[in-house]
Design a protein around this motif. Structure first.
Motif, PDB file in Angstrom:
ATOM      1  N   ASN A  25      10.879  13.539 -20.698  1.00 57.33           N
ATOM      2  CA  ASN A  25      10.310  12.875 -19.530  1.00 57.33           C
ATOM      3  C   ASN A  25       8.919  12.354 -19.872  1.00 57.33           C
ATOM      4  O   ASN A  25       8.177  12.982 -20.615  1.00 57.33           O
ATOM      5  N   GLU A  26       8.576  11.216 -19.317  1.00 57.23           N
ATOM      6  CA  GLU A  26       7.259  10.607 -19.520  1.00 57.23           C
ATOM      7  C   GLU A  26       6.484  10.681 -18.211  1.00 57.23           C
ATOM      8  O   GLU A  26       7.064  10.498 -17.129  1.00 57.23           O
ATOM      9  N   GLN A  27       5.166  10.937 -18.294  1.00 57.21           N
ATOM     10  CA  GLN A  27       4.343  10.966 -17.087  1.00 57.21           C
ATOM     11  C   GLN A  27       2.917  10.544 -17.419  1.00 57.21           C
ATOM     12  O   GLN A  27       2.376  10.926 -18.456  1.00 57.21           O
ATOM     13  N   VAL A  28       2.337   9.730 -16.538  1.00 54.83           N
ATOM     14  CA  VAL A  28       0.934   9.354 -16.652  1.00 54.83           C
ATOM     15  C   VAL A  28       0.252   9.657 -15.323  1.00 54.83           C
ATOM     16  O   VAL A  28       0.864   9.534 -14.256  1.00 54.83           O
ATOM     17  N   THR A  29      -1.004  10.064 -15.407  1.00 60.15           N
ATOM     18  CA  THR A  29      -1.810  10.367 -14.225  1.00 60.15           C
ATOM     19  C   THR A  29      -3.167   9.724 -14.406  1.00 60.15           C
ATOM     20  O   THR A  29      -3.767   9.835 -15.482  1.00 60.15           O
ATOM     21  N   ARG A  30      -3.666   9.071 -13.346  1.00 63.01           N
ATOM     22  CA  ARG A  30      -4.965   8.420 -13.443  1.00 63.01           C
ATOM     23  C   ARG A  30      -5.581   8.289 -12.053  1.00 63.01           C
ATOM     24  O   ARG A  30      -4.897   7.900 -11.113  1.00 63.01           O
ATOM     25  N   TYR A  31      -6.852   8.612 -11.933  1.00 64.23           N
ATOM     26  CA  TYR A  31      -7.596   8.380 -10.700  1.00 64.23           C
ATOM     27  C   TYR A  31      -8.035   6.917 -10.697  1.00 64.23           C
ATOM     28  O   TYR A  31      -8.629   6.438 -11.655  1.00 64.23           O
ATOM     29  N   LEU A  32      -7.711   6.213  -9.627  1.00 62.77           N
ATOM     30  CA  LEU A  32      -8.013   4.778  -9.552  1.00 62.77           C
ATOM     31  C   LEU A  32      -8.860   4.441  -8.337  1.00 62.77           C
ATOM     32  O   LEU A  32      -8.731   5.056  -7.291  1.00 62.77           O
ATOM     33  N   MET A  87       0.845  -1.172   0.000  1.00 65.36           N
ATOM     34  CA  MET A  87       0.000   0.000   0.000  1.00 65.36           C
ATOM     35  C   MET A  87       0.889   1.232   0.000  1.00 65.36           C
ATOM     36  O   MET A  87       1.785   1.364   0.818  1.00 65.36           O
ATOM     37  N   LEU A  88       0.648   2.123  -0.921  1.00 59.62           N
ATOM     38  CA  LEU A  88       1.363   3.386  -0.966  1.00 59.62           C
ATOM     39  C   LEU A  88       0.436   4.481  -0.462  1.00 59.62           C
ATOM     40  O   LEU A  88      -0.644   4.676  -0.991  1.00 59.62           O
ATOM     41  N   SER A  89       0.853   5.171   0.561  1.00 57.67           N
ATOM     42  CA  SER A  89       0.032   6.259   1.065  1.00 57.67           C
ATOM     43  C   SER A  89       0.738   7.593   0.899  1.00 57.67           C
ATOM     44  O   SER A  89       0.173   8.630   1.201  1.00 57.67           O
ATOM     45  N   ALA A  90       1.960   7.548   0.442  1.00 59.07           N
ATOM     46  CA  ALA A  90       2.748   8.760   0.234  1.00 59.07           C
ATOM     47  C   ALA A  90       3.574   8.558  -1.035  1.00 59.07           C
ATOM     48  O   ALA A  90       3.754   7.430  -1.487  1.00 59.07           O
ATOM     49  N   PRO A  91       4.071   9.640  -1.617  1.00 58.84           N
ATOM     50  CA  PRO A  91       4.903   9.489  -2.817  1.00 58.84           C
ATOM     51  C   PRO A  91       6.079   8.554  -2.556  1.00 58.84           C
ATOM     52  O   PRO A  91       6.650   8.535  -1.472  1.00 58.84           O
ATOM     53  N   ARG A  92       6.409   7.760  -3.559  1.00 58.06           N
ATOM     54  CA  ARG A  92       7.536   6.842  -3.469  1.00 58.06           C
ATOM     55  C   ARG A  92       8.391   7.006  -4.711  1.00 58.06           C
ATOM     56  O   ARG A  92       7.878   6.992  -5.824  1.00 58.06           O
ATOM     57  N   GLN A  93       9.669   7.144  -4.510  1.00 65.08           N
ATOM     58  CA  GLN A  93      10.598   7.298  -5.618  1.00 65.08           C
ATOM     59  C   GLN A  93      11.394   6.013  -5.770  1.00 65.08           C
ATOM     60  O   GLN A  93      11.924   5.480  -4.805  1.00 65.08           O
ATOM     61  N   MET A  94      11.458   5.534  -7.000  1.00 69.91           N
ATOM     62  CA  MET A  94      12.264   4.357  -7.316  1.00 69.91           C
ATOM     63  C   MET A  94      13.355   4.815  -8.268  1.00 69.91           C
ATOM     64  O   MET A  94      13.067   5.383  -9.324  1.00 69.91           O
ATOM     65  N   ARG A 134      -7.314   2.220  -1.663  1.00 64.05           N
ATOM     66  CA  ARG A 134      -8.329   3.255  -1.481  1.00 64.05           C
ATOM     67  C   ARG A 134      -8.295   4.177  -2.698  1.00 64.05           C
ATOM     68  O   ARG A 134      -7.264   4.281  -3.371  1.00 64.05           O
ATOM     69  N   PRO A 135      -9.410   4.836  -2.992  1.00 61.10           N
ATOM     70  CA  PRO A 135      -9.445   5.699  -4.178  1.00 61.10           C
ATOM     71  C   PRO A 135      -8.380   6.793  -4.104  1.00 61.10           C
ATOM     72  O   PRO A 135      -8.088   7.309  -3.019  1.00 61.10           O
ATOM     73  N   GLY A 136      -7.817   7.121  -5.251  1.00 59.65           N
ATOM     74  CA  GLY A 136      -6.828   8.195  -5.289  1.00 59.65           C
ATOM     75  C   GLY A 136      -6.194   8.334  -6.650  1.00 59.65           C
ATOM     76  O   GLY A 136      -6.398   7.509  -7.543  1.00 59.65           O
ATOM     77  N   THR A 137      -5.424   9.372  -6.798  1.00 59.47           N
ATOM     78  CA  THR A 137      -4.735   9.660  -8.051  1.00 59.47           C
ATOM     79  C   THR A 137      -3.327   9.084  -8.018  1.00 59.47           C
ATOM     80  O   THR A 137      -2.585   9.315  -7.065  1.00 59.47           O
TER      81      THR A 137
END
Length: 79
Positions: free
Chosen positions: A68-75, A1-8, A31-34
């Motif tokens: 740079n590549e970026q995708v955003t989606r509400y899930l 579960m990710l609840s905060a930004p995570r950098q790999m 849980r719902p979120g972007t």
């Protein structure tokens, strides 16, 4: 579960032989979120896709060259 930004941090693909065309990272939505996924610092062209559990592309970024590549989606959970 990710609840905060995570950098790999790391390399994608196999630049020496150019044989590794796909890299996969898996996470679970509890849980719902972007979700925002970014590839940056690219030396060569790469594309970025966010797939659902069935492997269907939900959103794709295909910018030219080494942009740079970026995708955003509400899930919702379970998708």
């Amino acid at each position: 579960m990710l609840s905060a930004p995570r950098q790999m941090v790391g390399a994608i693909g196999n630049t020496a032989t150019n044989t590794d065309r796909n890299d996969w990272f898996k996470f679970r939505v509890t849980r719902p979120g972007t979700v925002v996924a970014t590839l940056d610092g690219l030396a060569q062209d790469a594309d970025l896709q966010l797939l659902n559990a069935a492997g269907r592309a939900l959103v794709t970024s295909r910018r030219p060259d080494a942009w740079n590549e970026q995708v955003t989606r509400y899930l919702q959970p379970g998708l």
